[in-house]
Design a protein around this motif. Structure first.
Motif, PDB file in Angstrom:
ATOM      1  N   ILE A 184       0.801  -1.236   0.000  1.00  0.00           N
ATOM      2  CA  ILE A 184       0.000   0.000   0.000  1.00  0.00           C
ATOM      3  C   ILE A 184       0.828   1.276   0.000  1.00  0.00           C
ATOM      4  O   ILE A 184       0.268   2.375  -0.020  1.00  0.00           O
ATOM      5  CB  ILE A 184      -0.988   0.037   1.187  1.00  0.00           C
ATOM      6  CG1 ILE A 184      -0.244   0.132   2.521  1.00  0.00           C
ATOM      7  CG2 ILE A 184      -1.935  -1.161   1.147  1.00  0.00           C
ATOM      8  CD1 ILE A 184      -1.122   0.509   3.692  1.00  0.00           C
ATOM      9  N   THR A 185       2.143   1.158   0.044  1.00  0.00           N
ATOM     10  CA  THR A 185       3.014   2.331   0.171  1.00  0.00           C
ATOM     11  C   THR A 185       2.706   3.428  -0.841  1.00  0.00           C
ATOM     12  O   THR A 185       2.684   4.612  -0.489  1.00  0.00           O
ATOM     13  CB  THR A 185       4.499   1.911   0.079  1.00  0.00           C
ATOM     14  OG1 THR A 185       4.790   1.089   1.206  1.00  0.00           O
ATOM     15  CG2 THR A 185       5.424   3.113   0.079  1.00  0.00           C
ATOM     16  N   SER A 186       2.429   3.077  -2.079  1.00  0.00           N
ATOM     17  CA  SER A 186       2.191   4.107  -3.098  1.00  0.00           C
ATOM     18  C   SER A 186       0.823   4.772  -2.945  1.00  0.00           C
ATOM     19  O   SER A 186       0.609   5.857  -3.472  1.00  0.00           O
ATOM     20  CB  SER A 186       2.319   3.504  -4.496  1.00  0.00           C
ATOM     21  OG  SER A 186       1.303   2.549  -4.718  1.00  0.00           O
ATOM     22  N   LYS A 187      -0.094   4.156  -2.213  1.00  0.00           N
ATOM     23  CA  LYS A 187      -1.451   4.702  -2.052  1.00  0.00           C
ATOM     24  C   LYS A 187      -1.664   5.422  -0.726  1.00  0.00           C
ATOM     25  O   LYS A 187      -2.429   6.372  -0.648  1.00  0.00           O
ATOM     26  CB  LYS A 187      -2.486   3.560  -2.107  1.00  0.00           C
ATOM     27  CG  LYS A 187      -2.494   2.746  -3.347  1.00  0.00           C
ATOM     28  CD  LYS A 187      -3.482   1.601  -3.175  1.00  0.00           C
ATOM     29  CE  LYS A 187      -3.283   0.556  -4.242  1.00  0.00           C
ATOM     30  NZ  LYS A 187      -4.165  -0.579  -4.043  1.00  0.00           N
ATOM     31  N   ASN A 201      -4.170   7.990   5.799  1.00  0.00           N
ATOM     32  CA  ASN A 201      -5.416   7.578   5.168  1.00  0.00           C
ATOM     33  C   ASN A 201      -5.159   7.080   3.759  1.00  0.00           C
ATOM     34  O   ASN A 201      -4.090   7.294   3.189  1.00  0.00           O
ATOM     35  CB  ASN A 201      -6.418   8.731   5.161  1.00  0.00           C
ATOM     36  CG  ASN A 201      -5.865   9.949   4.464  1.00  0.00           C
ATOM     37  OD1 ASN A 201      -5.698   9.965   3.260  1.00  0.00           O
ATOM     38  ND2 ASN A 201      -5.548  10.982   5.238  1.00  0.00           N
ATOM     39  N   CYS A 202      -6.185   6.440   3.225  1.00  0.00           N
ATOM     40  CA  CYS A 202      -6.085   5.910   1.871  1.00  0.00           C
ATOM     41  C   CYS A 202      -7.485   5.722   1.293  1.00  0.00           C
ATOM     42  O   CYS A 202      -8.388   5.227   1.974  1.00  0.00           O
ATOM     43  CB  CYS A 202      -5.355   4.570   1.881  1.00  0.00           C
ATOM     44  SG  CYS A 202      -5.058   3.905   0.228  1.00  0.00           S
ATOM     45  N   LYS A 203      -7.633   6.114   0.057  1.00  0.00           N
ATOM     46  CA  LYS A 203      -8.846   5.802  -0.692  1.00  0.00           C
ATOM     47  C   LYS A 203      -8.527   4.537  -1.483  1.00  0.00           C
ATOM     48  O   LYS A 203      -7.852   4.566  -2.498  1.00  0.00           O
ATOM     49  CB  LYS A 203      -9.236   6.955  -1.621  1.00  0.00           C
ATOM     50  CG  LYS A 203     -10.382   6.629  -2.573  1.00  0.00           C
ATOM     51  CD  LYS A 203     -11.647   6.292  -1.815  1.00  0.00           C
ATOM     52  CE  LYS A 203     -12.809   6.013  -2.747  1.00  0.00           C
ATOM     53  NZ  LYS A 203     -13.248   4.630  -2.756  1.00  0.00           N
ATOM     54  N   TYR A 222     -12.706   4.007   1.954  1.00  0.00           N
ATOM     55  CA  TYR A 222     -11.740   4.983   2.452  1.00  0.00           C
ATOM     56  C   TYR A 222     -11.436   4.620   3.901  1.00  0.00           C
ATOM     57  O   TYR A 222     -12.356   4.315   4.677  1.00  0.00           O
ATOM     58  CB  TYR A 222     -12.343   6.388   2.367  1.00  0.00           C
ATOM     59  CG  TYR A 222     -11.444   7.484   2.863  1.00  0.00           C
ATOM     60  CD1 TYR A 222     -10.463   8.025   2.038  1.00  0.00           C
ATOM     61  CD2 TYR A 222     -11.569   7.986   4.149  1.00  0.00           C
ATOM     62  CE1 TYR A 222      -9.638   9.047   2.482  1.00  0.00           C
ATOM     63  CE2 TYR A 222     -10.748   9.005   4.597  1.00  0.00           C
ATOM     64  CZ  TYR A 222      -9.784   9.536   3.761  1.00  0.00           C
ATOM     65  OH  TYR A 222      -8.966  10.541   4.193  1.00  0.00           O
ATOM     66  N   ILE A 223     -10.176   4.640   4.277  1.00  0.00           N
ATOM     67  CA  ILE A 223      -9.790   4.388   5.666  1.00  0.00           C
ATOM     68  C   ILE A 223      -8.935   5.545   6.143  1.00  0.00           C
ATOM     69  O   ILE A 223      -7.960   5.924   5.497  1.00  0.00           O
ATOM     70  CB  ILE A 223      -9.024   3.055   5.812  1.00  0.00           C
ATOM     71  CG1 ILE A 223      -9.964   1.879   5.508  1.00  0.00           C
ATOM     72  CG2 ILE A 223      -8.427   2.928   7.220  1.00  0.00           C
ATOM     73  CD1 ILE A 223      -9.324   0.510   5.619  1.00  0.00           C
ATOM     74  N   MET A 268      -7.666  -6.636   2.781  1.00  0.00           N
ATOM     75  CA  MET A 268      -8.973  -6.739   2.119  1.00  0.00           C
ATOM     76  C   MET A 268      -9.346  -5.425   1.447  1.00  0.00           C
ATOM     77  O   MET A 268      -9.868  -5.409   0.332  1.00  0.00           O
ATOM     78  CB  MET A 268     -10.058  -7.152   3.110  1.00  0.00           C
ATOM     79  CG  MET A 268     -10.075  -8.628   3.416  1.00  0.00           C
ATOM     80  SD  MET A 268     -11.490  -9.094   4.448  1.00  0.00           S
ATOM     81  CE  MET A 268     -12.863  -8.776   3.342  1.00  0.00           C
ATOM     82  N   ALA A 269      -9.073  -4.309   2.137  1.00  0.00           N
ATOM     83  CA  ALA A 269      -9.358  -2.998   1.550  1.00  0.00           C
ATOM     84  C   ALA A 269      -8.524  -2.805   0.289  1.00  0.00           C
ATOM     85  O   ALA A 269      -9.040  -2.349  -0.744  1.00  0.00           O
ATOM     86  CB  ALA A 269      -9.063  -1.892   2.567  1.00  0.00           C
ATOM     87  N   ASN A 270      -7.262  -3.161   0.347  1.00  0.00           N
ATOM     88  CA  ASN A 270      -6.368  -3.000  -0.793  1.00  0.00           C
ATOM     89  C   ASN A 270      -6.788  -3.880  -1.970  1.00  0.00           C
ATOM     90  O   ASN A 270      -6.648  -3.484  -3.133  1.00  0.00           O
ATOM     91  CB  ASN A 270      -4.925  -3.310  -0.384  1.00  0.00           C
ATOM     92  CG  ASN A 270      -3.923  -2.884  -1.420  1.00  0.00           C
ATOM     93  OD1 ASN A 270      -4.055  -1.822  -2.020  1.00  0.00           O
ATOM     94  ND2 ASN A 270      -2.921  -3.708  -1.643  1.00  0.00           N
TER      95      ASN A 270
END
Length: 146
Positions: free
Chosen positions: A10-13, A51-53, A58-59, A133-135
């Protein structure tokens, strides 16, 4: 998948924040009278909140210095007891929380505007599993809302 693989994925997001010092995490644990799961501790050391979309959700993860304060302001312990600790939201009124009624603690969700034990959505996932799961697009608003 361990948390290091999750972070790499998830690093890039992820809108990363400066990592939390171990002392800040220890202080949070002392204030909530609970030990954070190891994966969440490691994540907070990498990014203290953020945070991340993701594809379908969105979290917004709260930083260590805000977790206790926001739990008090939302009166989470008053309505749910000390075994549920909010750690973030979906960017709206749904709280993402740790459920310490399970061993190890798992993720649950509930509406901050209508906090009630009968309305807790027990995802029964670890922190890492929730982010994975979100990713993957498998965690959606339909999963987290009861």
């Amino acid at each position: 998948m361990d948390i290091s693989k999750t972070i790499k994925a998830i690093t890039s997001k992820w809108q990363k924040q400066l990592g939390a010092p171990t002392l800040d995490i220890d202080s949070l644990e002392a204030s909530i009278h609970q030990r954070l799961p190891a994966d969440l501790r490691s994540f907070l050391q990498w990014s203290n909140g953020g945070n991340c979309k993701f594809k379908n959700i969105y979290i917004d993860l709260w930083p260590t210095g805000a977790i206790n304060k926001l739990n008090q302001e939302y009166q989470i312990a008053k309505y749910l007891g000390s075994k549920h600790i909010g750690i973030g939201t979906d960017g709206g009124s749904t709280c993402i929380a740790l459920d310490y009624t399970t061993t190890p603690p798992t993720i649950c969700t509930f509406d901050l505007g209508d906090i009630d034990t009968s309305k807790i959505n027990h995802l029964k996932l670890s922190f890492s599993e929730t982010i994975n799961m979100a990713n993957a697009g498998a965690l959606t608003d339909k999963n987290i809302y009861q």
